[in-house]
Scaffold this motif. Structure first.
Motif, PDB file in Angstrom:
ATOM      1  N   ALA A 147       0.830  -1.206   0.000  1.00 15.17           N
ATOM      2  CA  ALA A 147       0.000   0.000   0.000  1.00 15.17           C
ATOM      3  C   ALA A 147       0.864   1.255   0.000  1.00 15.17           C
ATOM      4  O   ALA A 147       0.583   2.225  -0.717  1.00 15.17           O
ATOM      5  CB  ALA A 147      -0.931  -0.005   1.214  1.00 15.17           C
ATOM      6  N   ALA A 148       1.946   1.235   0.803  1.00 14.87           N
ATOM      7  CA  ALA A 148       2.847   2.389   0.847  1.00 14.87           C
ATOM      8  C   ALA A 148       3.513   2.612  -0.512  1.00 14.87           C
ATOM      9  O   ALA A 148       3.630   3.753  -0.983  1.00 14.87           O
ATOM     10  CB  ALA A 148       3.908   2.179   1.931  1.00 14.87           C
ATOM     11  N   TYR A 149       3.936   1.519  -1.164  1.00 16.47           N
ATOM     12  CA  TYR A 149       4.584   1.680  -2.467  1.00 16.47           C
ATOM     13  C   TYR A 149       3.600   2.206  -3.510  1.00 16.47           C
ATOM     14  O   TYR A 149       3.976   2.976  -4.394  1.00 16.47           O
ATOM     15  CB  TYR A 149       5.193   0.365  -2.952  1.00 16.47           C
ATOM     16  N   SER A 150       2.347   1.815  -3.394  1.00 11.20           N
ATOM     17  CA  SER A 150       1.368   2.250  -4.394  1.00 11.20           C
ATOM     18  C   SER A 150       1.209   3.766  -4.410  1.00 11.20           C
ATOM     19  O   SER A 150       0.834   4.347  -5.436  1.00 11.20           O
ATOM     20  CB  SER A 150       0.014   1.582  -4.127  1.00 11.20           C
ATOM     21  N   VAL A 151       1.487   4.422  -3.278  1.00 11.99           N
ATOM     22  CA  VAL A 151       1.441   5.885  -3.236  1.00 11.99           C
ATOM     23  C   VAL A 151       2.851   6.467  -3.113  1.00 11.99           C
ATOM     24  O   VAL A 151       3.016   7.661  -2.867  1.00 11.99           O
ATOM     25  CB  VAL A 151       0.548   6.379  -2.080  1.00 11.99           C
ATOM     26  N   ARG A 152       3.867   5.590  -3.282  1.00  9.39           N
ATOM     27  CA  ARG A 152       5.291   5.978  -3.248  1.00  9.39           C
ATOM     28  C   ARG A 152       5.666   6.657  -1.936  1.00  9.39           C
ATOM     29  O   ARG A 152       6.474   7.586  -1.910  1.00  9.39           O
ATOM     30  CB  ARG A 152       5.658   6.868  -4.447  1.00  9.39           C
ATOM     31  N   MET A 153       5.064   6.188  -0.848  1.00 11.95           N
ATOM     32  CA  MET A 153       5.425   6.709   0.467  1.00 11.95           C
ATOM     33  C   MET A 153       6.828   6.233   0.838  1.00 11.95           C
ATOM     34  O   MET A 153       7.109   5.042   0.781  1.00 11.95           O
ATOM     35  CB  MET A 153       4.427   6.209   1.526  1.00 11.95           C
ATOM     36  N   PRO A 154       7.731   7.128   1.209  1.00 10.67           N
ATOM     37  CA  PRO A 154       9.035   6.685   1.715  1.00 10.67           C
ATOM     38  C   PRO A 154       8.833   5.841   2.968  1.00 10.67           C
ATOM     39  O   PRO A 154       7.958   6.142   3.788  1.00 10.67           O
ATOM     40  CB  PRO A 154       9.762   7.996   2.031  1.00 10.67           C
ATOM     41  N   MET A 155       9.633   4.792   3.125  1.00 11.08           N
ATOM     42  CA  MET A 155       9.420   3.860   4.230  1.00 11.08           C
ATOM     43  C   MET A 155      10.657   3.743   5.106  1.00 11.08           C
ATOM     44  O   MET A 155      11.785   3.769   4.614  1.00 11.08           O
ATOM     45  CB  MET A 155       9.031   2.484   3.712  1.00 11.08           C
ATOM     46  N   MET A 156      10.401   3.575   6.411  1.00 15.18           N
ATOM     47  CA  MET A 156      11.454   3.406   7.402  1.00 15.18           C
ATOM     48  C   MET A 156      11.220   2.077   8.115  1.00 15.18           C
ATOM     49  O   MET A 156      10.135   1.835   8.650  1.00 15.18           O
ATOM     50  CB  MET A 156      11.423   4.580   8.396  1.00 15.18           C
ATOM     51  N   LEU A 157      12.232   1.201   8.103  1.00 17.23           N
ATOM     52  CA  LEU A 157      12.140  -0.095   8.756  1.00 17.23           C
ATOM     53  C   LEU A 157      12.976  -0.042  10.030  1.00 17.23           C
ATOM     54  O   LEU A 157      14.185   0.191   9.974  1.00 17.23           O
ATOM     55  CB  LEU A 157      12.652  -1.211   7.831  1.00 17.23           C
ATOM     56  N   LYS A 158      12.334  -0.276  11.171  1.00 18.99           N
ATOM     57  CA  LYS A 158      12.998  -0.132  12.466  1.00 18.99           C
ATOM     58  C   LYS A 158      13.056  -1.482  13.156  1.00 18.99           C
ATOM     59  O   LYS A 158      12.038  -2.175  13.257  1.00 18.99           O
ATOM     60  CB  LYS A 158      12.227   0.872  13.337  1.00 18.99           C
ATOM     61  N   GLY A 159      14.230  -1.847  13.639  1.00 12.68           N
ATOM     62  CA  GLY A 159      14.339  -3.100  14.358  1.00 12.68           C
ATOM     63  C   GLY A 159      15.778  -3.470  14.625  1.00 12.68           C
ATOM     64  O   GLY A 159      16.708  -2.872  14.066  1.00 12.68           O
ATOM     65  N   PRO A 160      15.999  -4.479  15.471  1.00 12.49           N
ATOM     66  CA  PRO A 160      17.366  -4.870  15.830  1.00 12.49           C
ATOM     67  C   PRO A 160      18.117  -5.456  14.648  1.00 12.49           C
ATOM     68  O   PRO A 160      17.518  -5.892  13.651  1.00 12.49           O
ATOM     69  CB  PRO A 160      17.152  -5.922  16.932  1.00 12.49           C
TER      70      PRO A 160
END
Length: 267
Positions: A28-41
């Protein structure tokens, strides 16, 4: 597909087991080209997830391993000398923006803040990248997306993202999978039995409980894959665990003894 990006296409499906609804949310985020942040160890599957999504969406993936010596020119590009004089060489960010790839900035907080600000105009409604040295303004390709990852456990006042950067991204939280799922992943990736994989995960869970109590970071899924691969090749489980799980994460003799005891409990 631009010829420049053919080498960045992921041709074979990466093995990825979803933990929740992260695949649907990312699509869904890619469909609107939303920049994404992946958080985790570290070592919990963030990079594998990005690779899987790039494969699933059939989009090229350009990955940048960020470090404190990285400059804005390393991302954007620079003029180079060759036999015919000077020529411009796009950096990975400029190449992705120009031709339409997913640009993945891995462990972005390792880069200096004056370097990461170059992504700002690409991560709002402008979707442009100024090449000041070249006097060019790249309008981002419709397929272009920025994805960043970082480990919140290493946040500090000196090493964290500015709010002006964070608020340009959607975010997905990652963590180590539940015991049964992580065991299945380790067994698939290494070829060991599910029973051996489950024992390895149990060792990791003991170590993760010690994070902040003598350990800076717990044993990651990636490390379990290393240990399982050694065991599958015939290395004795105790030796494999010491080499791949215990020795890399601590030099403290007492902590090593405690972790070795945990290994002995299960193996």
């Amino acid at each position: 597909m631009q010829d420049e990006l053919r080498d960045y296409l992921i041709k074979d499906e990466p093995y990825y087991r979803p933990v929740a609804d992260e695949i649907e949310l990312y699509e869904a985020a890619y469909s609107v080209r939303m920049p994404m942040m992946l958080k985790g160890p570290t070592g919990c599957g963030k990079t594998r997830f990005v690779e899987y999504m790039a494969w699933k969406l059939n989009k090229p993936l350009i990955t940048v391993a960020c470090n404190e010596d990285m400059t804005a020119s390393d991302l954007v590009g620079r003029f180079l000398l060759d036999a015919n004089g000077t020529r411009w060489q796009d950096g990975p960010l400029a190449m992705a923006a120009r031709h339409g790839a997913i640009c993945y900035l891995d462990e972005v907080v390792e880069a200096r803040q004056d370097t990461t600000v170059v992504i700002h105009p690409l991560t709002d409604n402008r979707r442009v990248l100024p090449l000041e040295r070249k006097g060019e303004l790249i309008q981002a390709h419709p397929d272009f997306q920025v994805v960043i990852s970082y480990n919140p456990g290493y946040q500090s006042l000196m090493k964290d993202l500015k709010q002006s950067t964070k608020q340009r991204f959607g975010a997905l939280d990652f963590n180590y999978p539940a015991h049964d799922l992580e065991s299945e992943i380790v067994a698939h990736e290494t070829g060991v039995s599910l029973d051996v994989a489950s024992k390895l995960v149990s060792v990791a869970e003991r170590a993760r409980n010690l994070k902040g109590h003598g350990l800076d970071e717990g044993i990651s899924t990636r490390m379990l894959v290393y240990a399982g691969s050694l065991i599958h090749k015939g290395v004795a489980p105790l030796a494999a665990c010491r080499m791949a799980l215990v020795r890399p994460i601590t030099d403290d003799p007492d902590m090593r003894d405690a972790l070795d005891a945990a290994v002995t409990t299960f193996f």
